[in-house]
Motif scaffolding. Structure first.
Motif, PDB file in Angstrom:
ATOM      1  N   VAL A  34      -2.065  -2.684  -4.419  1.00 18.06           N
ATOM      2  CA  VAL A  34      -2.425  -1.227  -4.216  1.00 18.06           C
ATOM      3  C   VAL A  34      -3.736  -1.188  -3.676  1.00 18.06           C
ATOM      4  O   VAL A  34      -4.625  -2.212  -3.776  1.00 18.06           O
ATOM      5  CB  VAL A  34      -2.428  -0.502  -5.545  1.00 18.06           C
ATOM      6  N   SER A  35      -4.300  -0.033  -3.363  1.00 12.81           N
ATOM      7  CA  SER A  35      -5.447   0.072  -2.599  1.00 12.81           C
ATOM      8  C   SER A  35      -6.553   0.477  -3.809  1.00 12.81           C
ATOM      9  O   SER A  35      -6.214   1.058  -4.864  1.00 12.81           O
ATOM     10  CB  SER A  35      -5.524   1.376  -1.608  1.00 12.81           C
ATOM     11  N   SER A  38      -7.698   4.814  -4.197  1.00  9.60           N
ATOM     12  CA  SER A  38      -6.478   5.664  -4.651  1.00  9.60           C
ATOM     13  C   SER A  38      -5.394   5.078  -5.566  1.00  9.60           C
ATOM     14  O   SER A  38      -4.442   5.998  -5.878  1.00  9.60           O
ATOM     15  CB  SER A  38      -5.950   6.412  -3.383  1.00  9.60           C
ATOM     16  N   LYS A  40      -3.087   3.654  -4.178  1.00  8.72           N
ATOM     17  CA  LYS A  40      -1.678   3.848  -3.510  1.00  8.72           C
ATOM     18  C   LYS A  40      -1.205   2.618  -3.329  1.00  8.72           C
ATOM     19  O   LYS A  40      -2.021   1.527  -2.978  1.00  8.72           O
ATOM     20  CB  LYS A  40      -1.893   4.881  -2.318  1.00  8.72           C
ATOM     21  N   PHE A  61       6.584   0.169  -0.660  1.00  5.73           N
ATOM     22  CA  PHE A  61       5.981   0.603  -2.010  1.00  5.73           C
ATOM     23  C   PHE A  61       5.035  -0.628  -2.255  1.00  5.73           C
ATOM     24  O   PHE A  61       4.495  -0.384  -3.582  1.00  5.73           O
ATOM     25  CB  PHE A  61       7.076   0.782  -2.953  1.00  5.73           C
TER      26      PHE A  61
END
Length: 207
Positions: A34-35, A38, A40, A61
């Motif tokens: 994930v980042s 955010s 995401k 994903f």
């Protein structure tokens, strides 16, 4: 003799694999990339086991899963993010391990580039002096409303729906007006001939 050596090799390999798995050196390493800003998912992130040079790529994903060894160093890399690494603990008691790997964005600052439309100051000064100032709104409006422009637009602009409907109604009205009688024939009308000769003298029929 060859058959005996082949059977011995197969038995030794089987015993070695059973011993390795019994020791629990292999685990199923799974997780999500994930980042940092955010949270995401980071799609298509490259995950490499630096010890075995094997790995995988996260899906859309950010999910990944592959077989690794305890104590191996796993490297994560993706375009636009800084490289990061994670060491799998060698004290795990299970054969599975999950991880949420946070990826930090890698910002590259480029030098400021100024684009000039002229190569030199002299060419800029010449272009500035010789540039024609565009007309204001009033002059452009008067130019568009000139007789030549209006005649040109009237000649090449087709009729719209309203004009076509008006023309059709005029034709119907003309038929109703002259119903039961002959419509006038301008071929023998002296006034029409006079207008034709006058227009011909003015040059209205010239190309």
């Amino acid at each position: 003799m060859i058959r005996f050596l082949l059977i011995s090799t197969v038995i030794f390999s089987t015993l070695f694999n059973k011993s390795a798995f019994s020791q629990g050196s292999f685990i199923q390493f799974s997780g999500v990339a994930v980042s940092q800003d955010s949270l995401k998912p980071v799609p298509y992130c490259s995950i490499i086991d630096k010890a075995t040079k094997r790995g995988t790529t996260s899906d859309y994903f950010g999910y990944f899963s592959f077989v690794a060894n305890k104590g191996d160093t796993i490297e994560f890399s993706s375009i636009g993010y800084k490289k990061s690494s994670f060491i799998i603990p060698d004290t795990l008691s299970t054969d599975k391990y999950s991880l949420i790997q946070v990826m930090f964005q890698d910002t590259i600052l480029l030098k400021t580039a100024v684009v000039y439309p002229w190569p030199s100051k002299e060419q800029f000064a010449k272009a500035f002096v010789e540039t024609e100032i565009p007309n204001d709104d009033y002059k452009r409006a008067m130019k568009n409303l000139s007789r030549s422009q209006l005649n040109k637009r009237m000649k090449f602009t087709p009729m719209d729906g309203g004009l076509n409907f008006k023309w059709q109604q005029q034709q119907i009205q003309s038929k109703l007006y002259y119903a039961g009688q002959y419509p006038p024939n301008n071929l023998l009308n002296p006034i029409a001939w006079a207008k034709f000769i006058e227009a011909w003298k003015r040059g209205d029929f010239k190309n």
